[in-house]
Design a protein around this motif. Structure first.
Motif, PDB file in Angstrom:
ATOM      1  N   PRO A   9       0.785  -1.227   0.000  1.00  0.00           N
ATOM      2  CA  PRO A   9       0.000   0.000   0.000  1.00  0.00           C
ATOM      3  C   PRO A   9       0.825   1.290   0.000  1.00  0.00           C
ATOM      4  N   GLY A  10       1.947   1.348   0.698  1.00  0.00           N
ATOM      5  CA  GLY A  10       2.672   2.602   0.819  1.00  0.00           C
ATOM      6  C   GLY A  10       3.775   2.821  -0.188  1.00  0.00           C
ATOM      7  N   GLY A  41      -4.256   6.210  -2.630  1.00  0.00           N
ATOM      8  CA  GLY A  41      -5.043   7.359  -2.189  1.00  0.00           C
ATOM      9  C   GLY A  41      -5.794   7.982  -3.348  1.00  0.00           C
ATOM     10  N   PRO A  42      -6.915   8.644  -3.070  1.00  0.00           N
ATOM     11  CA  PRO A  42      -7.693   9.273  -4.141  1.00  0.00           C
ATOM     12  C   PRO A  42      -6.941  10.449  -4.763  1.00  0.00           C
ATOM     13  N   LEU A  43      -6.987  10.560  -6.073  1.00  0.00           N
ATOM     14  CA  LEU A  43      -6.369  11.684  -6.760  1.00  0.00           C
ATOM     15  C   LEU A  43      -7.298  12.898  -6.774  1.00  0.00           C
ATOM     16  N   PHE A  44      -8.598  12.644  -6.811  1.00  0.00           N
ATOM     17  CA  PHE A  44      -9.575  13.715  -6.955  1.00  0.00           C
ATOM     18  C   PHE A  44     -10.468  13.804  -5.729  1.00  0.00           C
ATOM     19  N   GLY A  50      -6.542  16.759  -3.925  1.00  0.00           N
ATOM     20  CA  GLY A  50      -7.703  17.599  -4.155  1.00  0.00           C
ATOM     21  C   GLY A  50      -7.846  18.079  -5.586  1.00  0.00           C
ATOM     22  N   LEU A  51      -7.533  17.224  -6.538  1.00  0.00           N
ATOM     23  CA  LEU A  51      -7.615  17.600  -7.941  1.00  0.00           C
ATOM     24  C   LEU A  51      -9.067  17.735  -8.369  1.00  0.00           C
ATOM     25  N   ASP A  52      -9.291  18.526  -9.428  1.00  0.00           N
ATOM     26  CA  ASP A  52     -10.649  18.731  -9.924  1.00  0.00           C
ATOM     27  C   ASP A  52     -10.745  18.349 -11.404  1.00  0.00           C
ATOM     28  N   SER A  84      -7.017   6.415  -8.389  1.00  0.00           N
ATOM     29  CA  SER A  84      -5.792   6.482  -7.590  1.00  0.00           C
ATOM     30  C   SER A  84      -4.590   6.438  -8.521  1.00  0.00           C
ATOM     31  N   LEU A  85      -3.449   6.752  -7.971  1.00  0.00           N
ATOM     32  CA  LEU A  85      -2.205   6.671  -8.730  1.00  0.00           C
ATOM     33  C   LEU A  85      -2.004   5.252  -9.243  1.00  0.00           C
TER      34      LEU A  85
END
Length: 99
Positions: A9-10, A41-44, A50-52, A84-85
């Motif tokens: 995960p990391g 982790g979430p990209l958006f 905090g991407l949009d 996620s990435l």
């Protein structure tokens, strides 16, 4: 027998690390280092980045230029692809143009 290192995960895989650097560079997000982007982790949205939607368009263009294939805005799987990435890196590895 496969080891868990590439999917832990990391830890970022080499492909994830390359993509993380592309994200930081193409979106000019200098408040986070590429290696600090959590692979799962979430990209958006509410994630660390905090991407949009505008960032998604810029990222899709950067991916197209770097990897030689287009991420389409009408793809019904975009929520998962950009989730996620790790998910985006896996999609790129599957679809990238051979060099």
């Amino acid at each position: 027998m496969q080891t868990a290192t590439s999917s832990s995960p990391g830890a970022q895989s080499p492909a994830e690390s390359e993509l993380a650097q592309l994200i930081v560079d193409s979106l000019n997000i200098d408040w986070i280092k590429a290696e600090a982007i959590a692979p799962d982790g979430p990209l958006f949205g509410a994630g660390d980045l905090g991407l949009d939607s505008i960032d998604a368009l810029e990222l899709a263009l950067a991916v197209s230029k770097r990897y030689g294939f287009q991420l389409r805005s009408d793809n019904p799987d975009n929520k998962q692809i950009f989730g996620s990435l790790r998910a985006l890196a896996a999609h790129i590895e599957t679809h990238r143009a051979t060099r």
